[in-house]
Design a protein around this motif. Structure first.
Motif, PDB file in Angstrom:
ATOM      1  N   VAL A  70      31.591 -87.278 -26.843  1.00  0.00           N
ATOM      2  CA  VAL A  70      30.224 -87.709 -27.151  1.00  0.00           C
ATOM      3  C   VAL A  70      30.152 -88.269 -28.567  1.00  0.00           C
ATOM      4  O   VAL A  70      29.586 -89.339 -28.820  1.00  0.00           O
ATOM      5  CB  VAL A  70      29.226 -86.549 -26.988  1.00  0.00           C
ATOM      6  CG1 VAL A  70      27.841 -86.959 -27.470  1.00  0.00           C
ATOM      7  CG2 VAL A  70      29.155 -86.111 -25.531  1.00  0.00           C
ATOM      8  N   GLU A  71      30.738 -87.553 -29.523  1.00  0.00           N
ATOM      9  CA  GLU A  71      30.668 -87.963 -30.926  1.00  0.00           C
ATOM     10  C   GLU A  71      31.402 -89.285 -31.161  1.00  0.00           C
ATOM     11  O   GLU A  71      30.921 -90.165 -31.879  1.00  0.00           O
ATOM     12  CB  GLU A  71      31.230 -86.859 -31.814  1.00  0.00           C
ATOM     13  CG  GLU A  71      30.347 -85.602 -31.807  1.00  0.00           C
ATOM     14  CD  GLU A  71      31.015 -84.396 -32.430  1.00  0.00           C
ATOM     15  OE1 GLU A  71      32.249 -84.455 -32.664  1.00  0.00           O
ATOM     16  OE2 GLU A  71      30.322 -83.402 -32.680  1.00  0.00           O
ATOM     17  N   ARG A  72      32.563 -89.430 -30.538  1.00  0.00           N
ATOM     18  CA  ARG A  72      33.337 -90.663 -30.736  1.00  0.00           C
ATOM     19  C   ARG A  72      32.730 -91.834 -29.970  1.00  0.00           C
ATOM     20  O   ARG A  72      32.831 -92.982 -30.412  1.00  0.00           O
ATOM     21  CB  ARG A  72      34.797 -90.431 -30.333  1.00  0.00           C
ATOM     22  CG  ARG A  72      35.519 -89.526 -31.321  1.00  0.00           C
ATOM     23  CD  ARG A  72      37.002 -89.400 -31.035  1.00  0.00           C
ATOM     24  NE  ARG A  72      37.667 -88.735 -32.158  1.00  0.00           N
ATOM     25  CZ  ARG A  72      38.969 -88.450 -32.198  1.00  0.00           C
ATOM     26  NH1 ARG A  72      39.740 -88.783 -31.168  1.00  0.00           N
ATOM     27  NH2 ARG A  72      39.497 -87.868 -33.248  1.00  0.00           N
ATOM     28  N   LEU A  73      32.112 -91.546 -28.836  1.00  0.00           N
ATOM     29  CA  LEU A  73      31.411 -92.600 -28.114  1.00  0.00           C
ATOM     30  C   LEU A  73      30.259 -93.121 -28.956  1.00  0.00           C
ATOM     31  O   LEU A  73      30.030 -94.332 -29.040  1.00  0.00           O
ATOM     32  CB  LEU A  73      30.897 -92.068 -26.777  1.00  0.00           C
ATOM     33  CG  LEU A  73      30.207 -93.054 -25.847  1.00  0.00           C
ATOM     34  CD1 LEU A  73      31.131 -94.215 -25.483  1.00  0.00           C
ATOM     35  CD2 LEU A  73      29.722 -92.354 -24.584  1.00  0.00           C
ATOM     36  N   ALA A  74      29.550 -92.228 -29.623  1.00  0.00           N
ATOM     37  CA  ALA A  74      28.447 -92.641 -30.502  1.00  0.00           C
ATOM     38  C   ALA A  74      28.955 -93.510 -31.645  1.00  0.00           C
ATOM     39  O   ALA A  74      28.328 -94.515 -32.009  1.00  0.00           O
ATOM     40  CB  ALA A  74      27.730 -91.415 -31.046  1.00  0.00           C
ATOM     41  N   LYS A  75      30.093 -93.144 -32.225  1.00  0.00           N
ATOM     42  CA  LYS A  75      30.665 -93.953 -33.313  1.00  0.00           C
ATOM     43  C   LYS A  75      31.080 -95.335 -32.812  1.00  0.00           C
ATOM     44  O   LYS A  75      30.912 -96.337 -33.518  1.00  0.00           O
ATOM     45  CB  LYS A  75      31.857 -93.227 -33.926  1.00  0.00           C
ATOM     46  CG  LYS A  75      31.466 -92.015 -34.756  1.00  0.00           C
ATOM     47  CD  LYS A  75      32.682 -91.345 -35.370  1.00  0.00           C
ATOM     48  CE  LYS A  75      32.264 -90.132 -36.202  1.00  0.00           C
ATOM     49  NZ  LYS A  75      33.439 -89.423 -36.780  1.00  0.00           N
ATOM     50  N   ALA A  76      31.602 -95.388 -31.602  1.00  0.00           N
ATOM     51  CA  ALA A  76      31.983 -96.686 -31.036  1.00  0.00           C
ATOM     52  C   ALA A  76      30.751 -97.552 -30.789  1.00  0.00           C
ATOM     53  O   ALA A  76      30.780 -98.771 -30.982  1.00  0.00           O
ATOM     54  CB  ALA A  76      32.758 -96.482 -29.729  1.00  0.00           C
ATOM     55  N   VAL A  77      29.653 -96.922 -30.353  1.00  0.00           N
ATOM     56  CA  VAL A  77      28.396 -97.654 -30.173  1.00  0.00           C
ATOM     57  C   VAL A  77      27.936 -98.245 -31.502  1.00  0.00           C
ATOM     58  O   VAL A  77      27.537 -99.415 -31.578  1.00  0.00           O
ATOM     59  CB  VAL A  77      27.302 -96.725 -29.595  1.00  0.00           C
ATOM     60  CG1 VAL A  77      25.941 -97.414 -29.636  1.00  0.00           C
ATOM     61  CG2 VAL A  77      27.640 -96.335 -28.160  1.00  0.00           C
ATOM     62  N   ASP A  78      27.982 -97.438 -32.548  1.00  0.00           N
ATOM     63  CA  ASP A  78      27.571 -97.927 -33.867  1.00  0.00           C
ATOM     64  C   ASP A  78      28.460 -99.076 -34.321  1.00  0.00           C
ATOM     65  O   ASP A  78      27.990-100.051 -34.928  1.00  0.00           O
ATOM     66  CB  ASP A  78      27.642 -96.792 -34.898  1.00  0.00           C
ATOM     67  CG  ASP A  78      26.487 -95.809 -34.737  1.00  0.00           C
ATOM     68  OD1 ASP A  78      25.505 -96.155 -34.063  1.00  0.00           O
ATOM     69  OD2 ASP A  78      26.570 -94.709 -35.290  1.00  0.00           O
ATOM     70  N   GLU A  79      29.753 -98.972 -34.042  1.00  0.00           N
ATOM     71  CA  GLU A  79      30.701-100.027 -34.416  1.00  0.00           C
ATOM     72  C   GLU A  79      30.323-101.330 -33.732  1.00  0.00           C
ATOM     73  O   GLU A  79      30.283-102.395 -34.347  1.00  0.00           O
ATOM     74  CB  GLU A  79      32.113 -99.613 -34.005  1.00  0.00           C
ATOM     75  CG  GLU A  79      33.204-100.572 -34.432  1.00  0.00           C
ATOM     76  CD  GLU A  79      33.617-100.367 -35.875  1.00  0.00           C
ATOM     77  OE1 GLU A  79      33.977-101.386 -36.511  1.00  0.00           O
ATOM     78  OE2 GLU A  79      33.594 -99.231 -36.364  1.00  0.00           O
ATOM     79  N   LYS A  80      30.015-101.254 -32.452  1.00  0.00           N
ATOM     80  CA  LYS A  80      29.660-102.458 -31.709  1.00  0.00           C
ATOM     81  C   LYS A  80      28.299-102.977 -32.128  1.00  0.00           C
ATOM     82  O   LYS A  80      28.053-104.186 -32.127  1.00  0.00           O
ATOM     83  CB  LYS A  80      29.690-102.168 -30.204  1.00  0.00           C
ATOM     84  CG  LYS A  80      29.396-103.389 -29.352  1.00  0.00           C
ATOM     85  CD  LYS A  80      29.879-103.226 -27.929  1.00  0.00           C
ATOM     86  CE  LYS A  80      31.376-103.388 -27.819  1.00  0.00           C
ATOM     87  NZ  LYS A  80      31.851-103.516 -26.423  1.00  0.00           N
ATOM     88  N   GLY A  81      27.381-102.064 -32.485  1.00  0.00           N
ATOM     89  CA  GLY A  81      26.044-102.472 -32.879  1.00  0.00           C
ATOM     90  C   GLY A  81      25.949-103.006 -34.288  1.00  0.00           C
ATOM     91  O   GLY A  81      24.865-103.357 -34.746  1.00  0.00           O
ATOM     92  N   GLN A  82      27.098-103.031 -35.010  1.00  0.00           N
ATOM     93  CA  GLN A  82      27.155-103.594 -36.361  1.00  0.00           C
ATOM     94  C   GLN A  82      26.286-102.829 -37.362  1.00  0.00           C
ATOM     95  O   GLN A  82      25.751-103.401 -38.306  1.00  0.00           O
ATOM     96  CB  GLN A  82      26.744-105.074 -36.345  1.00  0.00           C
ATOM     97  CG  GLN A  82      27.671-105.964 -35.531  1.00  0.00           C
ATOM     98  CD  GLN A  82      29.059-106.065 -36.136  1.00  0.00           C
ATOM     99  OE1 GLN A  82      29.217-106.373 -37.303  1.00  0.00           O
ATOM    100  NE2 GLN A  82      30.078-105.781 -35.343  1.00  0.00           N
ATOM    101  N   TYR A  83      26.130-101.527 -37.137  1.00  0.00           N
ATOM    102  CA  TYR A  83      25.441-100.706 -38.133  1.00  0.00           C
ATOM    103  C   TYR A  83      26.381-100.466 -39.303  1.00  0.00           C
ATOM    104  O   TYR A  83      27.570-100.190 -39.114  1.00  0.00           O
ATOM    105  CB  TYR A  83      25.024 -99.364 -37.535  1.00  0.00           C
ATOM    106  CG  TYR A  83      23.872 -99.454 -36.574  1.00  0.00           C
ATOM    107  CD1 TYR A  83      22.559 -99.526 -37.030  1.00  0.00           C
ATOM    108  CD2 TYR A  83      24.095 -99.461 -35.199  1.00  0.00           C
ATOM    109  CE1 TYR A  83      21.498 -99.602 -36.143  1.00  0.00           C
ATOM    110  CE2 TYR A  83      23.038 -99.534 -34.302  1.00  0.00           C
ATOM    111  CZ  TYR A  83      21.746 -99.602 -34.788  1.00  0.00           C
ATOM    112  OH  TYR A  83      20.697 -99.683 -33.917  1.00  0.00           O
TER     113      TYR A  83
END
Length: 453
Positions: A277-290
């Motif tokens: 869950v935690e790493r999936l969230a980080k990957a989402v942020d990476e893709k979202g350009q945050y």
């Protein structure tokens, strides 16, 4: 302040007071931190706490209940199948991974031991799923690797080490599988699927140009590989446990050992699920350009709001995980959508607007997170009823969704994005107050002010 019984046990709690608690006996069975009312029933805890070690039938009863926890119907990903028709799920997994990791191809190989129902001749690793159209019946092609193959895939499998090669021309041990169009491959990554006891296969990621897979994506891939390895080991142990249960001559010591193994595996799987869950969230942020960890910050703020409101630990955990994953749908969209500083096309805008629905479809396959789905699905609703996806209004919006909506909005306003700088805290709070009772639940906005003061 509610009492402990009313609060409920946290899914991944590390702070339970175990004094005079029958669940303390579970810790002696190697379950460690993974204590949950979802997984270990009070009845089972009481059975274990009544000195039933030497009672064969009691031990068998405990094993049956542990097995029921992770049956094929209610587990995250027990991926052991018996027939070719069931293995098509691996093609779906491979295609999803290509989207998540923003790569060109993905292939999943299992050992013969864990690919029951499939036949690969003399191959030790057999292809069970791919994102590539192989033009015909996949399993009749017997694609795979022998034990003595010198390819980079078998090397990673044998050494239990991930491998990433940016330029395939720099190595001599890449053996392309022509059926998988691997003659086009320029970059490759191989990650073994294993836990401490078993190696079950590998995940192969390929690009048709020289490309380094981002660290956040690689970390996520490793966690997924661990999840697969652990869940398939768990399924194998369940099968062995069922054999012991049906053995009238089994010794109690064997049952005790199997009980400890199952509880340990459940604990390991729970730990991998949390990391996932935690790493999936980080990957989402990476893709979202945050530029900051938006999902993590949203989840943290959501938890603070829960504490201000006085929600119990179980609900706070669910809101926290929903906060981490509220933008989950973005993981399956191309990065170009998030780096575009110009005007988006109608199609691109619709893809972004609909991302919570994409995320819900992904989460439907992760049963340990099933309770967070409504929180995520409705976090774009508005207090006045003019939100999405169905226009819920006021208290009809799940409370967790209302909390995430406030935390998400405030965190987004106060964070730098690719197309704008962060607002000041004062400016963001002013906007939140102005929109209170219109976009957001006034009580949650008041709790936000308390949480960030």
């Amino acid at each position: 302040m509610t009492n402990k019984d009313e609060q409920g046990a946290s899914l991944f709690s590390k702070t339970l007071d175990m004094e005079n608690d029958p669940l303390e006996e579970i810790f002696a069975l190697n379950l460690g931190d993974f204590v949950s009312e979802y997984l270990i029933s009070e009845e089972l805890a009481q059975k274990i706490s009544k000195n039933s070690k030497g009672k064969t039938e009691s031990l068998k009863s405990q094993l049956k209940e542990l097995i029921s926890i992770y049956s094929l119907d209610n587990t995250l990903c027990v991926l052991g199948f018996d027939s070719e028709g069931e293995y098509v799920v691996y093609n779906a997994i491979a295609k999803t991974l290509t989207q998540i990791l923003d790569v060109d191809a993905c292939h999943i190989y299992l050992t013969k031991e864990f690919a029951k129902g499939l036949h690969f001749g003399h191959k030790h690793l057999g292809l069970v799923g791919t994102s590539v159209d192989v033009g015909g019946e996949l399993y009749s092609k017997h694609i795979g690797y022998k034990k003595n193959d010198e390819s980079i895939v078998m090397q990673a499998f044998t050494n239990l080490q991930k491998v990433q090669i940016i330029d395939i021309n720099t190595i001599d041990n890449f053996v392309p599988q022509t059926e998988l169009k691997e003659e086009k491959v320029k970059s490759i990554a191989v990650v073994p699927m294993h836990n401490n006891a078993y190696i079950v296969g590998v995940i192969v990621i390929e690009n048709y140009k020289e490309k380094m897979i981002k660290r956040a994506y690689m970390n996520l891939l490793e966690t997924i590989a661990r999840l697969f390895g652990t869940s398939m080991h768990l399924q194998k142990s369940i099968e062995l446990a069922e054999e012991l249960i049906n053995d009238n001559a089994v010794a109690s010591e064997e049952l005790q050992q199997m009980r400890a193994e199952l509880t340990s595996l459940i604990g390991d799987l729970g730990s991998h699920q949390q990391t996932f869950v935690e790493r999936l969230a980080k990957a989402v942020d990476e893709k979202g350009q945050y530029k900051v960890s938006h999902s993590q910050n949203t989840a943290d703020l959501s938890k603070q709001i829960c504490k201000v409101i006085g929600l119990n630990e179980k609900t706070t955990d669910l809101v926290y995980y929903a906060g981490l994953l509220q933008n989950i749908g973005k993981i399956t969209l191309p990065e170009s959508l998030f780096t575009n500083k110009g005007k988006l096309s109608k199609d691109e805008w619709e893809k972004l607007q609909n991302h919570p629905n994409v995320g819900v479809n992904l989460l439907m396959n992760i049963n340990f997170l099933s309770e967070v789905i409504p929180y995520i699905h409705y976090h774009k609703e508005r207090w006045d009823g003019n939100g999405e996806p169905i226009g819920l209004k006021g208290n009809s919006i799940p409370f967790g969704s209302r909390i995430i909506a406030v935390a998400d909005a405030y965190t987004a306003m106060t964070s730098d994005r690719a197309y704008r700088n962060a607002m000041s805290k004062a400016e963001a709070l002013r906007i939140m107050k102005e929109e209170s009772g219109i976009k957001w639940d006034p009580d949650v906005v008041n709790a936000l002010f308390e949480a960030v003061k």
